[in-house]
Design an enzyme around this catalytic site. Structure first.
Site, PDB file in Angstrom:
ATOM      1  N   GLY A  72       0.623  -1.164  -0.056  1.00 25.80           N
ATOM      2  CA  GLY A  72      -0.071  -0.014   0.070  1.00 25.80           C
ATOM      3  C   GLY A  72       0.867   1.146   0.061  1.00 25.80           C
ATOM      4  CB  SER A  73       3.845   2.150   1.985  1.00 26.51           C
ATOM      5  OG  SER A  73       3.193   2.044   3.314  1.00 26.51           O
ATOM      6  CG  ASN A 152      -5.290   4.165   8.607  1.00 26.65           C
ATOM      7  OD1 ASN A 152      -5.777   5.075   7.781  1.00 26.65           O
ATOM      8  ND2 ASN A 152      -4.429   4.119   9.298  1.00 26.65           N
ATOM      9  CB  SER A 200      -1.922  -3.194   0.843  1.00 23.65           C
ATOM     10  OG  SER A 200      -0.786  -3.944   1.366  1.00 23.65           O
ATOM     11  CB  ALA A 201      -1.838  -8.707  -0.825  1.00 17.53           C
ATOM     12  CB  THR A 238      12.763 -10.173 -10.427  1.00 16.93           C
ATOM     13  OG1 THR A 238      13.931  -9.787 -11.113  1.00 16.93           O
ATOM     14  CG2 THR A 238      12.205 -11.515 -10.615  1.00 16.93           C
ATOM     15  CB  CYS A 326      -1.031   6.300  23.267  1.00 16.60           C
ATOM     16  SG  CYS A 326      -2.339   7.240  22.471  1.00 16.60           S
TER      17      CYS A 326
END
Ligand SMILES: *Cc1c(COP(=O)(O)O)cnc(C)c1O
Length: 381
Positions: A72-73, A152, A200-201, A238, A326
């Site tokens: 995802g990033s 999220n 993202s998987a 790859t 936190c």
């Protein structure tokens, strides 16, 4: 009773057995390089093609619009850096929100250093972006809007189709970080006018370290990882064939089960919220009451240090998380909760429970029971 009750599915999920089984041969037997011309290479290339088809089916787009990445990033980075840099001649203004994942916010900061101007939109106290704010923020130099599909931390789901329509009308590209939405919300990139989308998987029962970026045909974007000619020259390296195979299998499963999965998590979520509100005084539910991910519960508990609470939950086998930093002893409040306009001590830390496939009603009862006990204990000291 299970040894561990895992309720942190927005952080990551396990890999489903069916998914793992599909992946395994590509580690040990079918290990060819997809760029090689012999049959062992073709076998890998065909596996990647199949996964690309599975992703495009889930998103309602063309296979040629899918680029595999390392998660995802990276997809967020590639979308923003790639589109912004390639379209600089058209303008240098980007619109996003204050509650994006750091994959977006930190990338926007990088773009600011490169001379781009970024508008960070406010959200209301439930985490929703106002589509009129989006419209007002667009100027002649705007090239890209990036608004996350679902948050999220607090689970709020944005009016993506409406934002997409505005962007399309005004000739601005629209990217959405849909990492949390996949498998939870029906997504149709055409109908929703989405030009680019990150996924993202490992957030939908696939493997970690593999993701994808959808970018609509005809949109120019620069690559950020240069080298070989993989992924239509847009992402060198790859291919992670087992990972890509896993991503494909996981997204197909997730998409086929979406209604069932949603209903199950929704019922558990509502039960959990109801029980918390009934049994524990001084609790605020963060995020939108209904426009939220089916498995997301995010609460602030008056007078409770979430770091301590999480450790005590861990002692009884409950894996939950904090909506903020936190836990690591960092006293910085969550940028998401701050954006909701809650800056009192109570909202600096929040408890995030994110449900998943294996959770049951008994899990919720066990959580509530322990939450009640721990909160009571902490409040006394
Ligand atoms: C998890 C997450 C990411 C990052 O994905 P990785 O695969 O861990 O890099 C990005 N955006 C959102 C909304 C997420 O929840």
């Amino acid at each position: 009773m299970k040894e561990i009750i895992y309720v942190d599915h927005s952080a990551t999920t396990y890999v489903k057995k069916e998914v793992l089984d599909k992946m395994l041969p590509y580690f040990t037997v079918k290990y060819g390089n997809a760029s090689s011309i012999y049959s062992k290479g073709i076998e890998s290339k065909e596996a990647i093609d199949k996964a690309r088809n599975q992703v495009s089916e889930a998103l309602g787009c063309c296979e040629c619009e899918i680029y595999f990445t390392a998660g995802g990033s990276e997809s967020d980075n590639l979308a923003l850096l790639g589109i912004a840099r390639a379209n600089k001649a058209k303008g240098n203004h980007i619109i996003t929100t204050k509650i994006e994942h750091l994959g977006i916010l930190e990338t926007c900061k990088r773009l600011e250093k490169e001379g781009f101007e970024v508008t960070y939109l406010d959200v209301d106290n439930t985490g929703l972006v106002d589509i009129e704010d989006v419209e007002r923020a667009i100027k002649s130099t705007t090239i890209l809007i990036s608004v996350m599909f679902a948050n999220n931390e607090i689970g709020t789901i944005q009016p993506i189709e409406a934002i997409g329509r505005i962007a399309r009308c005004r000739g601005v590209y629209f990217h959405t970080d849909a990492v949390q939405a996949i498998g939870n919300v029906h997504i149709d990139t055409r109908k929703m006018h989405i030009d680019a989308l990150s996924l993202s998987a490992h957030k939908f029962y696939g493997p970690k370290g593999v993701g994808a970026l959808y970018i609509r045909n005809g949109i120019n974007f620069d690559s950020i990882i240069t080298g070989g000619h993989q992924e239509q020259n847009k992402r060198a390296g790859t291919e992670n064939v087992p990972g890509i195979v896993g991503l494909g299998a996981a997204i197909e499963l997730a998409n086929n089960n979406i209604d069932c999965y949603n209903e199950k998590l929704y019922r558990l979520r509502e039960y959990c919220i109801e029980q918390i509100m009934k049994n524990i005084p001084g609790v605020i539910l963060n995020g939108h009451r209904t426009k939220r991910l089916p498995g997301n519960i995010n609460i602030s508990i008056k007078g409770i240090q979430v770091g301590t609470l999480l450790l005590m939950l861990n002692d009884v086998g409950i894996c939950a998380s904090s909506g903020s930093a936190c836990t690591s002893g960092n006293t910085n409040p969550s940028h998401v909760l701050v954006a909701l306009g809650m800056n009192s001590d109570i909202s600096y830390c929040s408890l995030r429970i994110t449900l998943g496939e294996e959770n049951t009603c008994e899990d919720i009862d066990y959580i509530i029971c322990n939450l009640y006990r721990i909160v009571h204990k902490l409040r006394r000291v």
